[in-house]
Design a protein around this motif. Sequence first.
Motif, PDB file in Angstrom:
ATOM      1  N   ASP A   5       2.123   3.653  -6.301  1.00 54.42           N
ATOM      2  CA  ASP A   5       3.028   4.632  -5.779  1.00 54.42           C
ATOM      3  C   ASP A   5       3.327   3.947  -4.401  1.00 54.42           C
ATOM      4  O   ASP A   5       4.191   4.401  -3.725  1.00 54.42           O
ATOM      5  CB  ASP A   5       2.224   5.896  -5.166  1.00 54.42           C
ATOM      6  N   GLY A   6       3.138   2.373  -4.413  1.00 53.03           N
ATOM      7  CA  GLY A   6       3.946   1.719  -3.175  1.00 53.03           C
ATOM      8  C   GLY A   6       3.171   1.537  -2.250  1.00 53.03           C
ATOM      9  O   GLY A   6       3.350   0.916  -1.184  1.00 53.03           O
ATOM     10  N   ALA A   7       1.829   2.304  -2.029  1.00 47.30           N
ATOM     11  CA  ALA A   7       0.992   2.117  -0.828  1.00 47.30           C
ATOM     12  C   ALA A   7       0.087   0.838  -0.968  1.00 47.30           C
ATOM     13  O   ALA A   7       0.136   0.313  -1.861  1.00 47.30           O
ATOM     14  CB  ALA A   7      -0.066   3.078  -1.040  1.00 47.30           C
ATOM     15  N   VAL A   8       0.191   0.240   0.177  1.00 48.23           N
ATOM     16  CA  VAL A   8      -0.405  -1.168   0.562  1.00 48.23           C
ATOM     17  C   VAL A   8      -1.778  -1.059   0.232  1.00 48.23           C
ATOM     18  O   VAL A   8      -2.603  -0.104   0.814  1.00 48.23           O
ATOM     19  CB  VAL A   8      -0.088  -1.835   1.585  1.00 48.23           C
ATOM     20  N   GLU A   9      -2.484  -1.997  -0.568  1.00 48.38           N
ATOM     21  CA  GLU A   9      -3.906  -1.966  -0.833  1.00 48.38           C
ATOM     22  C   GLU A   9      -4.710  -3.300  -0.113  1.00 48.38           C
ATOM     23  O   GLU A   9      -5.587  -2.911   0.478  1.00 48.38           O
ATOM     24  CB  GLU A   9      -4.024  -1.985  -2.383  1.00 48.38           C
ATOM     25  N   THR A  10      -4.167  -4.413  -0.318  1.00 43.13           N
ATOM     26  CA  THR A  10      -4.702  -5.621   0.327  1.00 43.13           C
ATOM     27  C   THR A  10      -3.528  -6.385   0.764  1.00 43.13           C
ATOM     28  O   THR A  10      -2.511  -6.397   0.174  1.00 43.13           O
ATOM     29  CB  THR A  10      -5.686  -6.028  -0.619  1.00 43.13           C
TER      30      THR A  10
END
Length: 185
Positions: A144-149
Amino acid sequence: MTIPRDDDPDGKTAAPPTTRRGLLTATAGVLGIGVAATVLGPVAVMLGQPLRHDATEGEGDFIPAGPRSLFAGDKPVKVDLYADRVDAWNRVVQVKVGSAWVLAQGGTLVALSTVCPHLGCGIDYVPEESKFYCACHKSYFAIDGAVETGPSPRGMDALELQDDGQLVSIRYRRFKIGKKTQEPA
Ligand code: FES
């Protein structure tokens, strides 16, 4: 030639000398400036007009990204967006403005910019992991485009998308890099 004053017919207290030639010269000068302003004013406006023109037409407008059928699958599709580029004197037809990932989220198409919010590198999709990835400094983003790392300060930038059932269009924008929130560049 000295012009005698009415109250001094002998010219003993003569006014400053005024010649017919001087009057004509002054009148011609004033008229010349007026004519020059009338002619050169519109020319200057016309010549300056292109300098106020946007560098690229289409940036900020909705740009066709492809037929709706192109995005029927369940994987993100990368599209390149083109518009005419216009500088002060030239028009270059259909230059690349930017790129976007288009994917379905909850049955609705969304578009995400391919520009990494960290330092502006390109973001790829990793199908084996169903994630987005920026190789420059190893930022991972969820589907969904959210930053993870990684060092990216925010998730991938969302772009406005229009879907009329036949054609998908995207309004391409650039955003400031290195910011926690999505701000127009
Ligand atoms: S530019 Fe993408 S992680 Fe640095």
